[in-house]
Scaffold this motif. Structure first.
Motif, PDB file in Angstrom:
ATOM      1  N   MET A 127       4.107  15.599  -9.727  1.00 15.97           N
ATOM      2  CA  MET A 127       4.265  14.263 -10.323  1.00 15.97           C
ATOM      3  C   MET A 127       5.664  13.721 -10.090  1.00 15.97           C
ATOM      4  O   MET A 127       5.848  12.545  -9.772  1.00 15.97           O
ATOM      5  N   SER A 128       6.668  14.562 -10.269  1.00 14.00           N
ATOM      6  CA  SER A 128       8.057  14.110 -10.135  1.00 14.00           C
ATOM      7  C   SER A 128       8.345  13.623  -8.724  1.00 14.00           C
ATOM      8  O   SER A 128       9.075  12.638  -8.529  1.00 14.00           O
ATOM      9  N   ASN A 129       7.755  14.294  -7.716  1.00  9.84           N
ATOM     10  CA  ASN A 129       7.956  13.873  -6.332  1.00  9.84           C
ATOM     11  C   ASN A 129       7.284  12.530  -6.062  1.00  9.84           C
ATOM     12  O   ASN A 129       7.851  11.649  -5.404  1.00  9.84           O
ATOM     13  N   PHE A 130       6.061  12.379  -6.558  1.00 11.15           N
ATOM     14  CA  PHE A 130       5.347  11.113  -6.380  1.00 11.15           C
ATOM     15  C   PHE A 130       6.109   9.980  -7.063  1.00 11.15           C
ATOM     16  O   PHE A 130       6.276   8.886  -6.502  1.00 11.15           O
ATOM     17  N   GLU A 131       6.568  10.220  -8.284  1.00  8.52           N
ATOM     18  CA  GLU A 131       7.289   9.202  -9.052  1.00  8.52           C
ATOM     19  C   GLU A 131       8.537   8.753  -8.316  1.00  8.52           C
ATOM     20  O   GLU A 131       8.830   7.558  -8.217  1.00  8.52           O
ATOM     21  N   GLU A 132       9.282   9.695  -7.783  1.00 10.14           N
ATOM     22  CA  GLU A 132      10.523   9.367  -7.077  1.00 10.14           C
ATOM     23  C   GLU A 132      10.247   8.617  -5.782  1.00 10.14           C
ATOM     24  O   GLU A 132      10.953   7.674  -5.427  1.00 10.14           O
ATOM     25  N   GLN A 186       8.471   4.864  -6.914  1.00 15.65           N
ATOM     26  CA  GLN A 186       8.844   4.104  -8.106  1.00 15.65           C
ATOM     27  C   GLN A 186       9.285   2.677  -7.780  1.00 15.65           C
ATOM     28  O   GLN A 186       9.156   1.767  -8.599  1.00 15.65           O
ATOM     29  N   ASN A 187       9.789   2.446  -6.568  1.00 13.69           N
ATOM     30  CA  ASN A 187      10.210   1.090  -6.186  1.00 13.69           C
ATOM     31  C   ASN A 187       9.028   0.146  -6.025  1.00 13.69           C
ATOM     32  O   ASN A 187       9.199  -1.071  -5.914  1.00 13.69           O
ATOM     33  N   LEU A 188       7.797   0.675  -6.010  1.00 11.21           N
ATOM     34  CA  LEU A 188       6.595  -0.164  -5.909  1.00 11.21           C
ATOM     35  C   LEU A 188       6.023  -0.518  -7.272  1.00 11.21           C
ATOM     36  O   LEU A 188       5.004  -1.196  -7.353  1.00 11.21           O
ATOM     37  N   GLY A 189       6.674  -0.059  -8.351  1.00  7.76           N
ATOM     38  CA  GLY A 189       6.223  -0.428  -9.687  1.00  7.76           C
ATOM     39  C   GLY A 189       5.501   0.665 -10.443  1.00  7.76           C
ATOM     40  O   GLY A 189       4.966   0.417 -11.527  1.00  7.76           O
ATOM     41  N   PHE A 190       5.454   1.891  -9.903  1.00 12.38           N
ATOM     42  CA  PHE A 190       4.848   2.998 -10.638  1.00 12.38           C
ATOM     43  C   PHE A 190       5.775   3.443 -11.767  1.00 12.38           C
ATOM     44  O   PHE A 190       6.994   3.475 -11.604  1.00 12.38           O
ATOM     45  N   PHE A 198       0.844  -1.189   0.000  1.00 12.46           N
ATOM     46  CA  PHE A 198       0.000   0.000   0.000  1.00 12.46           C
ATOM     47  C   PHE A 198       0.885   1.247   0.000  1.00 12.46           C
ATOM     48  O   PHE A 198       2.104   1.173   0.188  1.00 12.46           O
ATOM     49  N   ILE A 199       0.249   2.391  -0.230  1.00  2.87           N
ATOM     50  CA  ILE A 199       0.930   3.672  -0.119  1.00  2.87           C
ATOM     51  C   ILE A 199       0.157   4.533   0.875  1.00  2.87           C
ATOM     52  O   ILE A 199      -1.042   4.369   1.066  1.00  2.87           O
ATOM     53  N   MET A 200       0.890   5.455   1.526  1.00  2.00           N
ATOM     54  CA  MET A 200       0.292   6.409   2.448  1.00  2.00           C
ATOM     55  C   MET A 200       0.534   7.817   1.910  1.00  2.00           C
ATOM     56  O   MET A 200       1.623   8.133   1.433  1.00  2.00           O
ATOM     57  N   LYS A 255       3.572  13.025 -19.582  1.00  2.00           N
ATOM     58  CA  LYS A 255       3.909  14.114 -18.669  1.00  2.00           C
ATOM     59  C   LYS A 255       2.844  14.301 -17.587  1.00  2.00           C
ATOM     60  O   LYS A 255       3.125  14.840 -16.509  1.00  2.00           O
ATOM     61  N   SER A 256       1.639  13.823 -17.851  1.00  2.00           N
ATOM     62  CA  SER A 256       0.539  13.997 -16.904  1.00  2.00           C
ATOM     63  C   SER A 256       0.011  12.699 -16.294  1.00  2.00           C
ATOM     64  O   SER A 256      -0.964  12.727 -15.541  1.00  2.00           O
ATOM     65  N   TYR A 257       0.641  11.536 -16.611  1.00  2.00           N
ATOM     66  CA  TYR A 257       0.094  10.263 -16.119  1.00  2.00           C
ATOM     67  C   TYR A 257       1.183   9.336 -15.599  1.00  2.00           C
ATOM     68  O   TYR A 257       2.247   9.173 -16.225  1.00  2.00           O
ATOM     69  N   ILE A 258       0.883   8.701 -14.476  1.00  2.00           N
ATOM     70  CA  ILE A 258       1.686   7.627 -13.897  1.00  2.00           C
ATOM     71  C   ILE A 258       0.746   6.449 -13.653  1.00  2.00           C
ATOM     72  O   ILE A 258      -0.394   6.637 -13.197  1.00  2.00           O
ATOM     73  N   VAL A 259       1.221   5.233 -13.947  1.00  2.00           N
ATOM     74  CA  VAL A 259       0.415   4.034 -13.688  1.00  2.00           C
ATOM     75  C   VAL A 259       1.286   2.975 -13.026  1.00  2.00           C
ATOM     76  O   VAL A 259       2.517   3.088 -12.992  1.00  2.00           O
ATOM     77  N   LEU A 260       0.639   1.951 -12.507  1.00  2.00           N
ATOM     78  CA  LEU A 260       1.362   0.784 -11.997  1.00  2.00           C
ATOM     79  C   LEU A 260       1.672  -0.161 -13.155  1.00  2.00           C
ATOM     80  O   LEU A 260       0.772  -0.497 -13.928  1.00  2.00           O
ATOM     81  N   SER A 261       2.912  -0.574 -13.277  1.00  2.00           N
ATOM     82  CA  SER A 261       3.284  -1.461 -14.381  1.00  2.00           C
ATOM     83  C   SER A 261       2.488  -2.757 -14.359  1.00  2.00           C
ATOM     84  O   SER A 261       2.148  -3.305 -15.410  1.00  2.00           O
ATOM     85  N   SER A 262       2.141  -3.256 -13.164  1.00  2.00           N
ATOM     86  CA  SER A 262       1.394  -4.513 -13.051  1.00  2.00           C
ATOM     87  C   SER A 262      -0.039  -4.380 -13.542  1.00  2.00           C
ATOM     88  O   SER A 262      -0.711  -5.383 -13.770  1.00  2.00           O
ATOM     89  N   HIS A 263      -0.529  -3.138 -13.710  1.00  2.00           N
ATOM     90  CA  HIS A 263      -1.898  -2.925 -14.176  1.00  2.00           C
ATOM     91  C   HIS A 263      -1.979  -2.719 -15.688  1.00  2.00           C
ATOM     92  O   HIS A 263      -3.071  -2.576 -16.224  1.00  2.00           O
ATOM     93  N   ILE A 264      -0.821  -2.706 -16.360  1.00  2.00           N
ATOM     94  CA  ILE A 264      -0.808  -2.493 -17.811  1.00  2.00           C
ATOM     95  C   ILE A 264      -1.146  -3.790 -18.534  1.00  2.00           C
ATOM     96  O   ILE A 264      -0.546  -4.833 -18.288  1.00  2.00           O
ATOM     97  N   SER A 265      -2.113  -3.724 -19.422  1.00  2.00           N
ATOM     98  CA  SER A 265      -2.487  -4.873 -20.236  1.00  2.00           C
ATOM     99  C   SER A 265      -1.720  -4.895 -21.555  1.00  2.00           C
ATOM    100  O   SER A 265      -1.219  -5.939 -21.983  1.00  2.00           O
ATOM    101  N   SER A 266      -1.628  -3.728 -22.221  1.00  2.00           N
ATOM    102  CA  SER A 266      -0.929  -3.619 -23.495  1.00  2.00           C
ATOM    103  C   SER A 266      -0.693  -2.144 -23.797  1.00  2.00           C
ATOM    104  O   SER A 266      -1.171  -1.265 -23.069  1.00  2.00           O
ATOM    105  N   TYR A 267       0.042  -1.894 -24.879  1.00  2.00           N
ATOM    106  CA  TYR A 267       0.242  -0.508 -25.308  1.00  2.00           C
ATOM    107  C   TYR A 267       0.526  -0.493 -26.807  1.00  2.00           C
ATOM    108  O   TYR A 267       0.934  -1.497 -27.399  1.00  2.00           O
TER     109      TYR A 267
END
Length: 232
Positions: free
Chosen positions: A175-180, A183-187, A133-135, A192-204
Motif C-alpha cells: 500500500m505504501s508503495n502504491f500511495e507514494e 498520490q499526485n493523481l489524487g489518491f 490513467f494508471i499503469m 491502513k487497508s484502504y486508498i481511494v481517489l479524493s474526487s470519488h468521495i461523496s462524504s465522510y
C-alpha cells in the motif's frame, strides 16, 4: 470547434442592439439571448448553461458582479460597462475582458476571440483529466486503467487489490508503495487497508467514507485529520 454560446445582459437596449450587431459579424459567436432585466437573466442562466455572459455592471435591482456570483456554475465573462472603478474587482472574478463603453467592433471582436481561446483551453484541460490513467502489472500483464474506473484499493500484506467497476486486479505491491507512486493523481489513504481517489468521495463521518457510487468504506482514526485537511 463548436460555437461560443453567449448571453448578454444590459439595462440599456441600444447597447444590446450593438452587441447583437457585432455578434452577427463574428464567426462562431452564437448570441442566444439578451436581457435588460438582470433578474430575468439570472433565472434563465440558472436553467441554461452557456459559455459566455457579456454583462453590464451598474444595473437596477442587481449589478453584474452580483449576478455572476449567484450563478450555480462559472461561465466565461466579459464586462461591458461605463464604469471603470470595478476593473480590479472584475479581474478578481477571472473575467476574460473588461470593456469600457463605447466599444468599437475590432476591440469587441478581440475580446470574443479571447473568450474562444479560453474555452478551448478549458475544454482541453478537462478532456485531459478524463483521460488520466494508471499503469500497473497484474498476473504478468501490464494494465491500463482510467482513473474514473477506479473504485478503491485494498491492502493485503504484500498484495493490493485494485477494484474497478468491471474488474478486480491483484497486484504484487505494498500500500505504501502504491500511495507514494500515485498520490499526485489524487489518491488518499483513509485506512491502513484502504486508498481511494479524493474526487470519488461523496462524504465522510467519524467512522466511514462514502463514495459517489454508494460504497461505504472504513475511516481509520489516524487518517481522519489528514483526510479533513486534504478535502478542505
Amino acid at each position: 470547434m463548436a460555437n461560443l454560446t453567449i448571453v448578454s445582459v444590459d439595462d440599456e437596449y441600444p447597447a444590446l442592439q450593438l452587441i447583437q450587431k457585432y455578434c452577427e459579424q463574428i464567426e462562431g459567436a452564437d448570441l442566444l439571448k439578451v436581457f435588460q432585466n438582470p433578474e430575468d437573466a439570472l433565472n434563465y442562466l440558472k436553467q441554461n448553461k452557456v459559455d459566455l455572459v457579456i454583462l453590464d455592471i451598474n444595473m437596477p435591482y442587481m449589478n453584474g458582479i452580483e449576478l455572476l456570483r449567484q450563478l450555480p456554475y462559472k461561465p466565461l465573462c466579459i464586462f461591458l460597462t461605463l464604469e471603470t472603478q470595478y476593473a480590479v474587482k472584475a479581474f478578481e472574478l477571472d473575467v476574460v475582458h473588461y470593456l469600457v463603453k463605447p466599444v468599437d467592433f475590432e476591440t469587441f471582436r478581440k475580446a470574443i476571440n479571447k473568450a474562444k481561446d479560453f474555452l478551448q483551453f478549458k475544454n482541453s484541460v478537462e478532456q485531459q483529466k478524463k483521460e488520466d490513467f494508471i499503469m500497473f502489472k497484474s498476473n504478468y500483464v501490464m494494465n491500463k486503467v482510467l482513473l474514473d474506473d477506479v473504485r478503491w484499493i485494498q491492502g493485503f500484506g504484500e498484495y493490493i487489490i485494485l477494484m474497478t467497476h468491471l474488474k478486480k486486479y491483484m497486484i504484487l505491491d505494498r500500500m505504501s508503495n502504491f500511495e507514494e507512486k500515485f498520490q499526485n493523481l489524487g489518491f488518499i489513504r483513509i485506512h491502513k487497508s484502504y486508498i481511494v481517489l479524493s474526487s470519488h468521495i461523496s462524504s465522510y463521518d467519524t467512522a466511514h467514507v462514502y463514495l459517489k457510487d454508494g460504497e461505504k468504506l472504513p475511516l481509520g482514526r489516524t487518517y481522519k485529520n489528514s483526510l479533513k485537511a486534504y478535502l478542505n
